[in-house]
Enzyme design. Structure first.
Site, PDB file in Angstrom:
ATOM      1  N   GLY A  35      -1.354 -50.365 -37.649  1.00 22.88           N
ATOM      2  CA  GLY A  35      -1.040 -51.511 -36.790  1.00 22.88           C
ATOM      3  C   GLY A  35       0.401 -51.966 -36.876  1.00 22.88           C
ATOM      4  O   GLY A  35       0.745 -53.042 -36.396  1.00 22.88           O
ATOM      5  N   GLU A  90      -8.742 -52.274 -44.171  1.00 23.99           N
ATOM      6  CA  GLU A  90      -8.987 -53.697 -43.892  1.00 23.99           C
ATOM      7  C   GLU A  90     -10.215 -54.190 -44.645  1.00 23.99           C
ATOM      8  O   GLU A  90     -10.275 -55.341 -45.076  1.00 23.99           O
ATOM      9  CB  GLU A  90      -9.131 -53.906 -42.378  1.00 23.99           C
ATOM     10  CG  GLU A  90      -7.770 -53.797 -41.694  1.00 23.99           C
ATOM     11  CD  GLU A  90      -7.806 -53.142 -40.329  1.00 23.99           C
ATOM     12  OE1 GLU A  90      -8.866 -53.124 -39.683  1.00 23.99           O
ATOM     13  OE2 GLU A  90      -6.739 -52.630 -39.912  1.00 23.99           O
ATOM     14  N   LYS A 127     -12.410 -51.998 -34.304  1.00 27.65           N
ATOM     15  CA  LYS A 127     -12.245 -53.174 -35.176  1.00 27.65           C
ATOM     16  C   LYS A 127     -12.924 -54.397 -34.530  1.00 27.65           C
ATOM     17  O   LYS A 127     -13.956 -54.243 -33.879  1.00 27.65           O
ATOM     18  CB  LYS A 127     -10.763 -53.399 -35.465  1.00 27.65           C
ATOM     19  CG  LYS A 127     -10.083 -52.116 -35.994  1.00 27.65           C
ATOM     20  CD  LYS A 127      -8.697 -52.304 -36.474  1.00 27.65           C
ATOM     21  CE  LYS A 127      -8.134 -50.964 -36.940  1.00 27.65           C
ATOM     22  NZ  LYS A 127      -6.802 -51.060 -37.518  1.00 27.65           N
ATOM     23  N   SER A 135      -1.070 -45.999 -36.372  1.00 21.29           N
ATOM     24  CA  SER A 135      -0.134 -46.041 -35.237  1.00 21.29           C
ATOM     25  C   SER A 135      -0.037 -44.733 -34.464  1.00 21.29           C
ATOM     26  O   SER A 135       1.042 -44.355 -34.015  1.00 21.29           O
ATOM     27  CB  SER A 135       1.256 -46.500 -35.707  1.00 21.29           C
ATOM     28  OG  SER A 135       1.197 -47.811 -36.218  1.00 21.29           O
ATOM     29  N   HIS A 171     -12.416 -48.472 -44.932  1.00 24.33           N
ATOM     30  CA  HIS A 171     -11.190 -48.770 -44.179  1.00 24.33           C
ATOM     31  C   HIS A 171     -10.319 -49.742 -44.992  1.00 24.33           C
ATOM     32  O   HIS A 171     -10.841 -50.618 -45.681  1.00 24.33           O
ATOM     33  CB  HIS A 171     -11.546 -49.373 -42.816  1.00 24.33           C
ATOM     34  CG  HIS A 171     -10.364 -49.417 -41.914  1.00 24.33           C
ATOM     35  ND1 HIS A 171      -9.404 -50.398 -42.000  1.00 24.33           N
ATOM     36  CD2 HIS A 171      -9.948 -48.559 -40.948  1.00 24.33           C
ATOM     37  CE1 HIS A 171      -8.454 -50.145 -41.103  1.00 24.33           C
ATOM     38  NE2 HIS A 171      -8.762 -49.033 -40.452  1.00 24.33           N
ATOM     39  N   ASN A 221     -11.421 -46.580 -33.628  1.00 22.24           N
ATOM     40  CA  ASN A 221     -11.960 -47.695 -34.400  1.00 22.24           C
ATOM     41  C   ASN A 221     -11.599 -48.979 -33.662  1.00 22.24           C
ATOM     42  O   ASN A 221     -10.441 -49.374 -33.646  1.00 22.24           O
ATOM     43  CB  ASN A 221     -11.342 -47.672 -35.813  1.00 22.24           C
ATOM     44  CG  ASN A 221     -11.770 -48.871 -36.644  1.00 22.24           C
ATOM     45  OD1 ASN A 221     -12.647 -49.630 -36.247  1.00 22.24           O
ATOM     46  ND2 ASN A 221     -11.142 -49.041 -37.807  1.00 22.24           N
ATOM     47  N   GLU A 280      -5.314 -42.758 -44.022  1.00 24.43           N
ATOM     48  CA  GLU A 280      -4.637 -43.814 -43.279  1.00 24.43           C
ATOM     49  C   GLU A 280      -3.680 -44.552 -44.222  1.00 24.43           C
ATOM     50  O   GLU A 280      -4.103 -45.474 -44.934  1.00 24.43           O
ATOM     51  CB  GLU A 280      -5.652 -44.813 -42.720  1.00 24.43           C
ATOM     52  CG  GLU A 280      -6.647 -44.211 -41.752  1.00 24.43           C
ATOM     53  CD  GLU A 280      -7.226 -45.249 -40.794  1.00 24.43           C
ATOM     54  OE1 GLU A 280      -7.050 -45.073 -39.597  1.00 24.43           O
ATOM     55  OE2 GLU A 280      -7.815 -46.233 -41.257  1.00 24.43           O
TER      56      GLU A 280
HETATM   57  P1  13P Z   1      -3.671 -48.419 -35.478  1.00 27.41           P
HETATM   58  O1  13P Z   1      -3.853 -47.142 -34.684  1.00 27.41           O
HETATM   59  O2  13P Z   1      -3.763 -49.649 -34.619  1.00 27.41           O
HETATM   60  O3  13P Z   1      -2.453 -48.377 -36.325  1.00 27.41           O
HETATM   61  O4  13P Z   1      -4.929 -48.519 -36.473  1.00 27.41           O
HETATM   62  C1  13P Z   1      -5.281 -47.423 -37.233  1.00 27.41           C
HETATM   63  C2  13P Z   1      -6.581 -47.692 -37.895  1.00 27.41           C
HETATM   64  O5  13P Z   1      -6.674 -48.556 -38.739  1.00 27.41           O
HETATM   65  C3  13P Z   1      -7.743 -46.901 -37.479  1.00 27.41           C
HETATM   66  O6  13P Z   1      -8.805 -47.097 -38.335  1.00 27.41           O
END
Ligand code: 13P
Length: 252
Positions: free
Chosen positions: A175, A99, A11, A215, A97, A9, A169
């Site tokens: 992150g 976010e 982003k 992560s 997601h 992803n 997740e």
């Molecule tokens: P990270 O791997 O940067 O923690 O992000 C995970 C994520 O949100 C994938 O959609």
């Protein structure tokens, strides 16, 4: 046998040139891996989907979208529909997601409509969900996950549910550098499979791929992927570097 999937992803990262270059480099670096049935997915931003689809043509890499609107068309400024994605060769969409839920107020009810729109267009969903840190601290994580799934997905028929890819997740691991331990991931994935079996059948529960996200790095991927109910990963930061993403794909 469930399908193994490693999805990146991206982003809000990578302009057109960078997106094309990353796909080009990834095509080259995964050539050496014997992937067979493993799916490799990348999710660029909307404006770079068309050029990324072209770049990924005739390769193992699938290009998917990070979001979409549930309506076919209409007065929804700034939005994009399933049909529009399909028309440029995008068949799969990441939905829900954390976010999107946190910064754009995406609700379970809207997600249920988005999933329906995907199915109407004979497309595929990667459905994200997961608990907040406070949910885990208060030991409400199983309840939260169950309600996210039941509110957005449990109206589906078993046949349709089978086509959904789930991505657990935990928000506290996204992150942050803090990964769920392989045991925590396995525990939650097994729980998810158990509630799918309760709602549908064992056959449906055994068919659905459940990815872990939060992560995932080359250093921890192998251990997480070794767990029996973890069928792959949804990768954020580490998907932006070809060497790291390739190492994670290799770990599956
Ligand atoms: P990270 O791997 O940067 O923690 O992000 C995970 C994520 O949100 C994938 O959609």
């Amino acid at each position: 046998m469930r399908t193994k999937i490693v999805a990146g992803n991206w982003k809000l990262n990578n302009n057109k040139k960078e997106s094309k270059q990353l796909i080009k480099d990834l095509k080259e670096s995964i050539k050496k891996l014997k992937l067979k049935d493993t799916r490799v997915i990348v999710a660029p931003t909307f404006v770079n989907l068309s050029s990324s689809v072209k770049e990924a043509k005739k390769s193992k890499i699938e290009v998917v979208a990070q979001n979409m609107h549930q309506a076919k068309n209409g007065a929804f400024t700034g939005e994009i529909s399933a049909d529009m994605l399909k028309a440029i060769g995008v068949e799969t969409v990441i939905l829900g997601h954390s976010e999107r839920r946190t910064y754009f107020n995406e609700t379970d009810a809207a997600l249920a409509e988005k999933v329906d729109a995907i199915l109407e267009n004979k497309m595929e969903t990667i459905f994200c969900f997961g608990e907040l840190l406070e949910d885990r601290k208060s030991e409400n994580h199983f309840k939260v996950v169950e309600s996210q799934l039941s509110n957005a997905l449990f109206h589906l028929k078993g046949e349709d549910f089978k086509s959904i890819i789930l991505a657990y997740e935990p928000v506290w691991a996204i992150g942050t550098g803090e990964t769920a331990s392989p045991e925590q991931a396995q525990e939650m994935h097994a729980f998810i499979r158990s509630i799918i079996e309760k709602k549908y059948t064992k056959e449906v529960a055994e068919k659905v791929s459940i990815l872990y996200g939060g992560s995932v790095k080359p250093a921890n991927a192998e251990e997480i992927f070794s767990k029996p109910d973890v069928d792959g990963g949804l990768i954020g930061g580490a998907a932006l570097k070809v060497a790291d993403f390739t190492a994670i794909i290799k770990a599956i």
